[in-house]
Design a protein around this motif. Structure first.
Motif, mmCIF file in Angstrom:
data_model
loop_
_atom_site.group_PDB
_atom_site.id
_atom_site.type_symbol
_atom_site.label_atom_id
_atom_site.label_comp_id
_atom_site.label_asym_id
_atom_site.label_seq_id
_atom_site.Cartn_x
_atom_site.Cartn_y
_atom_site.Cartn_z
ATOM 1 N N VAL A 11 0.786 -1.028 0.103
ATOM 2 C CA VAL A 11 -0.038 0.135 0.120
ATOM 3 C C VAL A 11 0.930 1.311 0.086
ATOM 4 C CG1 VAL A 11 -1.532 1.132 1.403
ATOM 5 C CG2 VAL A 11 -1.986 -1.056 0.977
ATOM 6 N N GLU A 12 1.792 1.308 0.928
ATOM 7 C CA GLU A 12 2.673 2.387 0.782
ATOM 8 C C GLU A 12 3.424 2.538 -0.432
ATOM 9 O OE1 GLU A 12 6.368 4.061 3.095
ATOM 10 O OE2 GLU A 12 6.137 2.160 3.514
ATOM 11 N N LEU A 13 3.812 1.568 -1.250
ATOM 12 C CA LEU A 13 4.416 1.749 -2.314
ATOM 13 C C LEU A 13 3.403 2.188 -3.651
ATOM 14 C CD1 LEU A 13 7.236 0.900 -3.883
ATOM 15 C CD2 LEU A 13 5.900 -1.454 -4.322
ATOM 16 N N PHE A 14 2.351 1.831 -3.230
ATOM 17 C CA PHE A 14 1.567 2.189 -4.315
ATOM 18 C C PHE A 14 1.045 3.789 -4.032
ATOM 19 C CE2 PHE A 14 0.061 -2.401 -4.894
ATOM 20 C CZ PHE A 14 1.086 -2.778 -5.497
ATOM 21 N N LEU A 15 0.879 4.079 -2.850
ATOM 22 C CA LEU A 15 0.550 5.421 -2.744
ATOM 23 C C LEU A 15 1.602 6.343 -3.127
ATOM 24 C CD1 LEU A 15 -0.710 5.351 1.284
ATOM 25 C CD2 LEU A 15 -2.058 5.954 -0.968
ATOM 26 N N ARG A 54 -1.106 8.049 3.971
ATOM 27 C CA ARG A 54 -1.178 6.760 4.686
ATOM 28 C C ARG A 54 -2.677 6.467 4.515
ATOM 29 N NH1 ARG A 54 -3.682 6.965 9.741
ATOM 30 N NH2 ARG A 54 -4.019 9.100 10.617
ATOM 31 N N LEU A 55 -3.124 5.252 4.884
ATOM 32 C CA LEU A 55 -4.314 4.556 5.112
ATOM 33 C C LEU A 55 -4.468 4.387 6.580
ATOM 34 C CD1 LEU A 55 -4.384 4.008 2.118
ATOM 35 C CD2 LEU A 55 -5.506 1.713 2.346
ATOM 36 N N THR A 56 -5.687 4.717 7.011
ATOM 37 C CA THR A 56 -5.927 4.446 8.330
ATOM 38 C C THR A 56 -5.773 2.775 8.745
ATOM 39 O OG1 THR A 56 -8.185 4.086 8.238
ATOM 40 C CG2 THR A 56 -7.596 6.411 8.445
ATOM 41 N N GLY A 108 -9.622 6.576 4.994
ATOM 42 C CA GLY A 108 -10.148 5.653 5.830
ATOM 43 C C GLY A 108 -11.078 4.655 5.053
ATOM 44 N N VAL A 109 -11.592 4.132 5.989
ATOM 45 C CA VAL A 109 -12.614 2.788 5.421
ATOM 46 C C VAL A 109 -13.532 3.392 4.467
ATOM 47 C CG1 VAL A 109 -14.187 1.063 6.171
ATOM 48 C CG2 VAL A 109 -12.028 1.474 7.551
ATOM 49 N N ARG A 110 -14.251 4.372 4.686
ATOM 50 C CA ARG A 110 -14.936 4.918 3.867
ATOM 51 C C ARG A 110 -14.923 5.288 2.380
ATOM 52 N NH1 ARG A 110 -19.347 6.048 6.000
ATOM 53 N NH2 ARG A 110 -20.280 7.529 4.414
ATOM 54 N N ALA A 111 -13.701 5.401 2.028
ATOM 55 C CA ALA A 111 -13.285 5.759 0.845
ATOM 56 C C ALA A 111 -13.356 4.169 0.181
ATOM 57 C CB ALA A 111 -11.687 6.077 0.668
ATOM 58 N N PHE A 112 -13.649 3.074 0.685
ATOM 59 C CA PHE A 112 -13.710 1.763 -0.035
ATOM 60 C C PHE A 112 -15.111 1.283 -0.052
ATOM 61 C CE2 PHE A 112 -9.494 2.135 1.824
ATOM 62 C CZ PHE A 112 -8.673 1.629 0.555
ATOM 63 N N THR A 113 -16.309 2.251 0.552
ATOM 64 C CA THR A 113 -17.447 1.762 0.451
ATOM 65 C C THR A 113 -18.305 1.366 -0.963
ATOM 66 O OG1 THR A 113 -17.927 3.495 2.007
ATOM 67 C CG2 THR A 113 -19.770 2.510 0.987
#
Length: 472
Positions: A312-316, A329-331, A367-372
């Motif tokens: 995830v860090e790599l892709f960010l 970051r992601l939470t 956060g989680v909501r971004a993946f809803t």
């Protein structure tokens, strides 16, 4: 130079490329710049060649001509040198390589490649464009180092999207053939009629449309490495020809009468069990035994969930550079959500999901909501499969393991007018109160629920003149 360079979904970000020519006596000229560096400089590509690197990058620390001169003087490449091209820009890791002489032998060519520094590089958990701290990936790295010294055929097994071509590239890079060509061909991506021509070449007039002779992948990879992906899908009559080449090292083009000697290290990859294909008479047993001398299994992403934060860090970093974002970051809840999913598409699917939320988000932390919306799509996809879960197939179902964190109801049933998909909104008092109460009075959890950083939530509380007592 490689015949084939895969723009794989999970390559570590290469931010820039600078090629310079040293003419002697401290005289340096820029030969070419990658598109990204040209964009940074806001220059037309046609105006770059021949310019002085000191004039183009006067504030680079350290000076890039100093680094390049060290490479020429010492006759040794430099790797992982920290370099900043512009004062306002991030620090990159640079690899400086002597790339040979000019065509007229009047200059020496040096290439500087920049990439973003990541946790993986800091903790020494990256290996030839792959990242992983899991025991399974360390075993893959160990086998690559061990097998690279051999010329024996190798079979790489693993699911689609797991990164089998990256393993093949690492084997080539670690081998004595690393300065020779690396050629890659996907057997499932080419029609049965064209596959033999692509592999073995053809002579002029061999078939309708063969207007000139064609060098196949075996000839183009001569001296180097040939990687055939999805080899389990190869037609049986092509398997027969492949076995002959592997046995005697001679290639006969389609429509030709003479054979050509080739020296190729062969690597095959498959996402289907070759043993099963042999039992079903879809794969030749003699070819199987000829290929399966050495074997590397690349684990699916669901079996190495501890590597997901690194990926995830790599892709960010990749997508921050591509889209001009500054997402840090992601939470923790978002990471746990990703780790609960089975990832049937493996790293390729993870990369696509991260790209999506980066494009849609304007917050510092996702956060989680971004993946809803993505979660809802995955649920629909899973339901459409009509698969009955059993002990045998449960781990292969295409949908996630149920996400059981306390925010689960918030993920699946977002409140109206919320920070949907991480988009930037003006949070209302009612929305903040709803998040605060759903999070049992925990402001950090409320911020994650809303898909914003805690500091952002505090700014909205100050703007609205709200206290904790006002939220209860």
């Amino acid at each position: 130079m490689n015949l084939h360079v895969s723009h794989s979904e999970y390559l570590p970000v290469v931010a820039a490329d600078i090629v310079m020519i040293h003419r002697g006596y401290g005289s340096w000229q820029v030969q070419s710049l990658s598109d990204r560096v040209t964009h940074w400089l806001k220059l037309e590509p046609s105006s770059i060649q021949g310019r002085s690197p000191a004039a183009l990058f006067p504030a680079a620390v350290p000076a890039i001509t100093t680094l390049a001169a060290d490479v020429i003087d010492q006759r040794q490449d430099l790797t992982d040198v920290k370099l900043r091209l512009f004062p306002e820009q991030q620090e990159f890791l640079a690899d400086i390589q002597f790339a040979g002489l000019t065509e007229d032998y009047q200059g020496q060519i040096v290439r500087i490649s920049l990439r973003s520094e990541s946790v993986a590089s800091k903790q020494n958990i990256s290996f030839h464009k792959m990242v992983g701290s899991s025991p399974a990936m360390h075993e893959v790295f160990r086998k690559i180092r061990l097998y690279a010294a051999s010329d024996a055929a190798i079979i790489i097994t693993g699911e689609t999207g797991a990164g089998k071509e990256l393993v093949a590239q690492a084997l080539h890079a670690e081998s004595r053939r690393h300065e020779k060509p690396f050629a890659a061909l996907n057997c499932a991506a080419i029609s049965e009629q064209l596959l033999e021509s692509e592999l073995f070449g053809h002579e002029r007039g061999a078939f309708t449309g063969a207007l000139r002779e064609h060098h196949g992948y075996f000839e183009r990879a001569n001296g180097g490495t040939l990687f055939l992906d999805e080899i389990g899908d190869m037609p049986l009559h092509t398997q027969t020809k492949l076995l002959r080449v592997l046995e005697d090292g001679r290639v006969q083009r389609v429509g030709g009468e003479r054979s050509h000697q080739v020296d190729v290290r062969f690597i095959g990859a498959t996402n289907v069990p070759l043993e099963q294909a042999v039992a079903e008479k879809r794969f030749r047993s003699d070819l199987y035994h000829r290929l399966a001398v050495l074997r590397i299994h690349l684990p699916p992403l669901r079996d190495r969930a501890e590597d997901i934060p690194l990926l995830v860090e790599l892709f960010l970093q990749q997508f921050n550079l591509r889209y001009g974002k500054n997402i840090t970051r992601l939470t923790n809840e978002a990471i746990r959500l990703l780790q609960s999913y089975l990832w049937p598409g493996n790293i390729r699917e993870l990369r696509n999901v991260i790209e999506r939320v980066v494009v849609e988000s304007e917050t510092e932390a996702i956060g989680v909501r971004a993946f809803t919306e993505w979660i809802a799509e995955r649920q629909k996809f899973s339901n459409s499969k009509n698969i009955i879960a059993t002990d045998d197939n449960q781990r292969h179902l295409p949908m996630a393991i149920p996400y059981t964190q306390t925010t689960e109801k918030n993920v699946y049933n977002p409140p109206p007018n919320s920070a949907h998909q991480g988009q930037k909104v003006d949070l209302s008092a009612d929305l903040i109160r709803q998040a605060f109460q759903a999070s049992d009075g925990n402001l950090s959890a409320a911020a994650r629920y809303l898909g914003v950083h805690r500091a952002t939530l505090y700014r909205h509380l100050q703007r609205l003149n709200l206290t904790r007592q006002d939220l209860t």
